[in-house]
Motif scaffolding. Structure first.
Motif, PDB file in Angstrom:
ATOM      1  N   ASP A   8       0.824  -1.209   0.000  1.00 20.19           N
ATOM      2  CA  ASP A   8       0.000   0.000   0.000  1.00 20.19           C
ATOM      3  C   ASP A   8       0.857   1.259   0.000  1.00 20.19           C
ATOM      4  O   ASP A   8       0.518   2.265  -0.636  1.00 20.19           O
ATOM      5  N   LYS A   9       1.970   1.219   0.725  1.00 16.72           N
ATOM      6  CA  LYS A   9       2.837   2.398   0.823  1.00 16.72           C
ATOM      7  C   LYS A   9       3.397   2.792  -0.533  1.00 16.72           C
ATOM      8  O   LYS A   9       3.434   3.981  -0.882  1.00 16.72           O
ATOM      9  N   TYR A  10       3.812   1.782  -1.317  1.00 15.03           N
ATOM     10  CA  TYR A  10       4.495   2.081  -2.578  1.00 15.03           C
ATOM     11  C   TYR A  10       3.626   1.843  -3.810  1.00 15.03           C
ATOM     12  O   TYR A  10       3.891   2.410  -4.859  1.00 15.03           O
ATOM     13  N   GLY A  11       2.635   0.969  -3.694  1.00 11.82           N
ATOM     14  CA  GLY A  11       1.751   0.721  -4.821  1.00 11.82           C
ATOM     15  C   GLY A  11       2.178  -0.425  -5.712  1.00 11.82           C
ATOM     16  O   GLY A  11       2.333  -0.245  -6.920  1.00 11.82           O
ATOM     17  N   PHE A  12       2.397  -1.609  -5.116  1.00 11.19           N
ATOM     18  CA  PHE A  12       2.661  -2.796  -5.933  1.00 11.19           C
ATOM     19  C   PHE A  12       1.795  -3.961  -5.473  1.00 11.19           C
ATOM     20  O   PHE A  12       1.357  -4.028  -4.326  1.00 11.19           O
ATOM     21  N   THR A  13       1.531  -4.876  -6.383  1.00  8.57           N
ATOM     22  CA  THR A  13       0.831  -6.110  -6.083  1.00  8.57           C
ATOM     23  C   THR A  13       1.834  -7.122  -5.547  1.00  8.57           C
ATOM     24  O   THR A  13       2.999  -7.100  -5.930  1.00  8.57           O
ATOM     25  N   VAL A  14       1.384  -8.013  -4.660  1.00 13.18           N
ATOM     26  CA  VAL A  14       2.241  -9.100  -4.183  1.00 13.18           C
ATOM     27  C   VAL A  14       1.581 -10.429  -4.542  1.00 13.18           C
ATOM     28  O   VAL A  14       0.392 -10.631  -4.279  1.00 13.18           O
ATOM     29  N   VAL A  15       2.361 -11.323  -5.145  1.00 11.41           N
ATOM     30  CA  VAL A  15       1.882 -12.660  -5.504  1.00 11.41           C
ATOM     31  C   VAL A  15       2.613 -13.680  -4.650  1.00 11.41           C
ATOM     32  O   VAL A  15       3.849 -13.672  -4.571  1.00 11.41           O
ATOM     33  N   PHE A  16       1.837 -14.554  -3.992  1.00 15.08           N
ATOM     34  CA  PHE A  16       2.383 -15.595  -3.127  1.00 15.08           C
ATOM     35  C   PHE A  16       2.056 -16.964  -3.731  1.00 15.08           C
ATOM     36  O   PHE A  16       1.004 -17.540  -3.445  1.00 15.08           O
ATOM     37  N   PRO A  17       2.934 -17.541  -4.567  1.00 17.43           N
ATOM     38  CA  PRO A  17       2.673 -18.869  -5.115  1.00 17.43           C
ATOM     39  C   PRO A  17       2.858 -19.951  -4.043  1.00 17.43           C
ATOM     40  O   PRO A  17       3.454 -19.716  -2.985  1.00 17.43           O
ATOM     41  N   ASP A  18       2.360 -21.148  -4.328  1.00 15.94           N
ATOM     42  CA  ASP A  18       2.627 -22.289  -3.460  1.00 15.94           C
ATOM     43  C   ASP A  18       4.064 -22.763  -3.704  1.00 15.94           C
ATOM     44  O   ASP A  18       4.715 -22.357  -4.665  1.00 15.94           O
ATOM     45  N   THR A  19       4.526 -23.659  -2.836  1.00 14.50           N
ATOM     46  CA  THR A  19       5.912 -24.118  -2.899  1.00 14.50           C
ATOM     47  C   THR A  19       6.084 -25.427  -3.657  1.00 14.50           C
ATOM     48  O   THR A  19       7.220 -25.885  -3.832  1.00 14.50           O
ATOM     49  N   SER A  20       4.984 -26.050  -4.072  1.00 20.86           N
ATOM     50  CA  SER A  20       5.068 -27.324  -4.785  1.00 20.86           C
ATOM     51  C   SER A  20       3.695 -27.679  -5.322  1.00 20.86           C
ATOM     52  O   SER A  20       2.691 -27.093  -4.917  1.00 20.86           O
ATOM     53  N   PRO A  21       3.630 -28.673  -6.204  1.00 23.29           N
ATOM     54  CA  PRO A  21       2.323 -29.250  -6.520  1.00 23.29           C
ATOM     55  C   PRO A  21       1.791 -29.954  -5.274  1.00 23.29           C
ATOM     56  O   PRO A  21       2.563 -30.378  -4.416  1.00 23.29           O
ATOM     57  N   ARG A  22       0.491 -30.064  -5.167  1.00 24.36           N
ATOM     58  CA  ARG A  22      -0.110 -30.763  -4.022  1.00 24.36           C
ATOM     59  C   ARG A  22      -0.837 -32.006  -4.535  1.00 24.36           C
ATOM     60  O   ARG A  22      -0.226 -33.005  -4.835  1.00 24.36           O
ATOM     61  N   GLY A  23      -2.173 -31.921  -4.677  1.00 20.18           N
ATOM     62  CA  GLY A  23      -2.907 -33.065  -5.196  1.00 20.18           C
ATOM     63  C   GLY A  23      -2.948 -34.225  -4.210  1.00 20.18           C
ATOM     64  O   GLY A  23      -2.550 -34.110  -3.048  1.00 20.18           O
ATOM     65  N   GLY A  24      -3.420 -35.360  -4.697  1.00 20.84           N
ATOM     66  CA  GLY A  24      -3.553 -36.542  -3.863  1.00 20.84           C
ATOM     67  C   GLY A  24      -2.399 -37.498  -4.037  1.00 20.84           C
ATOM     68  O   GLY A  24      -1.262 -37.096  -4.294  1.00 20.84           O
TER      69      GLY A  24
END
Length: 303
Positions: free
Chosen positions: A82-98
Motif C-alpha cells: 500500500d505504501k508504494y503501490g505494488f501487487t504481491v503474488v504468493f505462489p505455493d511451494t510445490s504441486p499438491r494433489g492426492g
C-alpha cells in the motif's frame, strides 16, 4: 471468456484485498493455490480507469513446508504494498494433489511443500514437479490474462522477485536464469549454494538425478553467477540473514555466494547483511520486509 481462477476468499486487509485463489495448472498437472494482494491503489476510485502506469508486481517465493498463507499472514507485505503501490503474488511451494503426486511423507524437506523451484527431470517427479516453469512462465501469464485485462495491473513486464530460505534460493536462481525479466531481486536467508548442502543435494538428486551435476549447475546461484553476465550498473541483490539462524552454517552458506561471485560481473553486487540475534522465522522476515520493499519499489519505478 471462462474464468481461470476460482476465488476461495476475498479478505479486506490494510487498504486493499487479499485474494485466495485456486486454478488448474498445465505445468504441474494439479490444482494450485496462490494468494495475491491487490493494494489500495487498485481500488482508488479517484484514479482514472485506464492507469497511465500499471501497478507492478512483486513475487514472493516461500520456503520449505510453506503454503501461500504463511507469508500472507506473517510477513506484513500488505502494508508496504500500500505504501508504494505494488501487487504481491504468493505462489505455493510445490504441486499438491492426492496420492497421484509423488511425495515422501517422512521427510518435510522433500516432496510436497518442497518443490525447490525447478523442473524435475527424473521420471517419478517430472510430470508434476515443474515449479520453475510454473512460477516464471505459467502463473504470470494466467494472472495477466485474468486480472490484467483492465489495464491496471502488470504481472509480466514490471516485476521483481524475492523469497525466503528455499524461496530465497528460488528467487536468486530465477532472477539470474531470467536475467532482465525481473527489475530486482532480494532474499531472506536463502540457500546460496544448494549443490553442496544437505537440502539442495537431496532435492537436486531426487528431482534432477544424482549423477546429473550439469543440471544442478543450471539452478545453483553459485554456478549461475559465473555464466550469467551482469550488464546493468544498478544490479544489486539484497540479502538478509540472521546470525542466530539455526541453518546458517549447514544449509544457507551466504559466504559461498560471495566467494563464487568474485572475479565475475556480479562481484560486489550481492549485498549480504548478517543481522545479529535474528533467526530463520517470520519474526526475522517481517522485521526486514520494509527495507526490501523500499529496495524493490525503487527498481520498479515507484520512488
Amino acid at each position: 471468456m471462462p474464468k481461470i481462477f476460482k476465488t476461495n476468499a476475498e479478505i479486506a486487509t490494510c487498504g486493499g484485498k487479499l485474494l485466495k485463489l485456486t486454478h488448474d495448472s498445465k505445468e504441474t498437472g494439479t490444482q494450485m493455490d496462490v494468494n495475491i494482494y491487490l493494494p489500495k491503489q487498485y481500488y482508488d476510485k479517484s484514479k482514472k480507469e485506464c492507469h497511465e502506469s500499471k501497478i507492478p508486481t512483486l513475487y514472493y517465493l516461500s520456503g520449505l513446508t510453506c503454503t501461500p498463507n504463511n507469508a500472507s499472514e506473517k510477513a506484513f507485505w500488505q502494508l508496504q504494498a500500500d505504501k508504494y503501490g505494488f501487487t504481491v503474488v504468493f505462489p505455493d511451494t510445490s504441486p499438491r494433489g492426492g496420492d497421484e503426486v509423488p511425495d515422501d511423507k517422512n521427510d518435510w524437506s522433500f516432496g510436497k511443500g518442497a518443490g525447490f523451484y525447478l523442473n524435475a527431470t527424473e521420471p517419478k517427479y517430472a510430470a508434476n514437479y515443474r515449479m520453475y516453469d510454473y512460477v516464471h512462465k505459467e502463473l504470470p501469464s494466467l494472472l495477466q490474462q485474468e486480472f490484467g485485462s483492465d489495464g491496471k495491473l502488470d504481472f509480466i513486464k514490471n516485476k521483481s522477485i524475492t523469497g525466503h530460505s528455499m524461496g530465497g534460493y528460488g528467487a536468486i536462481s530465477g532472477f539470474l536464469k531470467n536475467y532482465g525479466a525481473y527489475k530486482s531481486c532480494s532474499a531472506f536467508a536463502p540457500i546460496c549454494n544448494p549443490s553442496v548442502v544437505g537440502w539442495g543435494i537431496k532435492c537436486f538428486s531426487n528431482y534432477l538425478g544424482s549423477d546429473n551435476k550439469a543440471a544442478w549447475k543450471q539452478y545453483d546461484p553459485c554456478d549461475l553467477v559465473k555464466v550469467v553476465k551482469s550488464t546493468n550498473a544498478s544490479d544489486k541483490v539484497l540479502i538478509h540473514v540472521g546470525t542466530k539462524d539455526p541453518f546458517l552454517n549447514e544449509h544457507l552458506r551466504p559466504e559461498l555466494l560471495l566467494n563464487a561471485s568474485k572475479g565475475t560481473t556480479w562481484e560486489g553486487k550481492f549485498d549480504i547483511n548478517l543481522v545479529d540475534n535474528f533467526d530463520h522465522s517470520y519474526y526475522f522476515i517481517s522485521t526486514f520486509v520494509p527495507e526490501h520493499a523500499e529496495f524493490h519499489a525503487k527498481h520498479l519505478g515507484l520512488l
